[in-house]
Design an enzyme around this catalytic site. Structure first.
Site, mmCIF file in Angstrom:
data_model
loop_
_atom_site.group_PDB
_atom_site.id
_atom_site.type_symbol
_atom_site.label_atom_id
_atom_site.label_comp_id
_atom_site.label_asym_id
_atom_site.label_seq_id
_atom_site.Cartn_x
_atom_site.Cartn_y
_atom_site.Cartn_z
ATOM 1 N N GLU A 27 37.943 39.826 39.793
ATOM 2 C CA GLU A 27 37.342 38.379 39.776
ATOM 3 C C GLU A 27 38.203 37.775 40.922
ATOM 4 O OE1 GLU A 27 36.050 34.469 37.472
ATOM 5 O OE2 GLU A 27 37.407 35.997 36.591
ATOM 6 N N LYS A 82 33.189 39.865 39.619
ATOM 7 C CA LYS A 82 32.705 38.600 39.095
ATOM 8 C C LYS A 82 33.076 37.572 40.198
ATOM 9 C CE LYS A 82 32.913 34.903 35.629
ATOM 10 N NZ LYS A 82 33.148 34.787 34.103
#
EC number: 4.1.2.13
Length: 295
Positions: free
Chosen positions: A176, A213
């Site tokens: 992420e 993400k």
């Protein structure tokens, strides 16, 4: 690695519920839920309160595998039980929802326009515990605050180094590298980020699987080719400070990109609501995020 869970994450229709607020963000999450800071007096009581909130969400009749593929948990939640089962086992055995664990320890200070992750001490031990508790994958966040090539290279390098360590332990990592949605050069930062991600993907062993993400991109379908890359199980999007309505609207413009919302998922939920009210608000939230995720 559980192949049934892997197939669900790769091809399933739905989104990822992010229920992973950690020590630093828990008081704010509780406050949004209507629990004041004077209602708990120490960390243990605070984490008990937030587990009550998460349990209420997870056990809600509207929180089902029809709409939700996976749920991201905080370490403290992984170690607690829901209705007599460890949280990960409850999610998968009862709800059919894939359990994922947040593993980062927060952000380092800003340098070269980015915030790397702080060192994750004891990561191997944590990963072993996660495997023992039937966790499927992990998530770890760092933040890009400007289109600084040196900084973004460092962020991507760190994410992949730790991702490989996590994959070697038998888990599927979610990388992420968030791009702050408020920066003026967001689009330029995303161009650098995607380029550096592809450079690192080309270096992976052929059997390594991972997920991403990412912030909802400035250019629609910007991550389409990333979704098709052989190593990539799924690409999910964070809400990043948008309201749920804004996040859903932007997400729906990106085909194949699915939500992994935290604050936007819990928007409108309150400890003071009756169960009927709570379940109705959560059902509406889940339905709207699901619709934006399946385009």
């Amino acid at each position: 690695m559980n192949n049934e869970q892997l197939n669900r994450m790769h091809t399933g229709k739905g989104f990822v519920a992010a229920l992973d607020q950690s020590g630093g963000s828990t008081p704010k999450a509780l406050l949004q839920y209507g629990v004041e800071e004077n209602e708990y007096s120490n960390d243990e009581e605070m984490f008990a309160k937030v587990h009550e909130m998460r349990t209420r969400i997870i056990t809600s009749p509207s929180f089902t595998s029809k709409h939700i593929l996976a749920a991201i948990l905080f370490e403290n939640t992984m170690d607690r039980e829901i209705e007599g089962k460890l949280t990960a086992d409850y999610l998968w055995d009862v709800k059919g929802i894939v359990p994922i664990l947040k593993v980062d320890k927060g952000l380092a200070d800003l340098e070269h326009g980015v915030q790397l992750m702080k060192p994750i001490t004891g990561l191997d031990v944590l990963l072993k515990r996660a495997v023992d508790r039937n966790i499927f994958g992990t998530k770890m966040r760092s933040v890009i605050k400007e289109a600084n090539e040196e900084g973004i290279k460092a962020i991507v390098r760190q994410q992949f180094e730790l991702g490989k360590q996590i994959a070697d332990a038998g888990l599927v990592p979610i990388l992420e590298p968030e791009v702050d949605i408020h920066i003026t050069d967001k689009k330029e930062a995303e161009v650098i980020l995607k380029r550096e991600i592809f450079k690192q993907l080309e270096l992976l062993d052929k059997d390594t699987k991972l997920m991403f993400k990412l912030s909802i991109p400035s250019e629609d379908d910007f991550y389409a080719e990333l979704m098709d890359y052989p190593h990539v199980v799924r690409v999910v999007a964070l809400s990043g400070g948008y309201s749920r309505e804004e996040a859903n609207e932007l997400l729906a413009k990106n085909h194949g990109l699915i939500a992994s919302f935290s604050r936007a998922l819990a928007e409108g939920l309150s400890a003071k609501q009756s169960d009927d009210e709570f379940n109705k608000v959560l059902a509406n939230s889940i339905e709207s995020i699901y619709k934006a995720s399946i385009v």
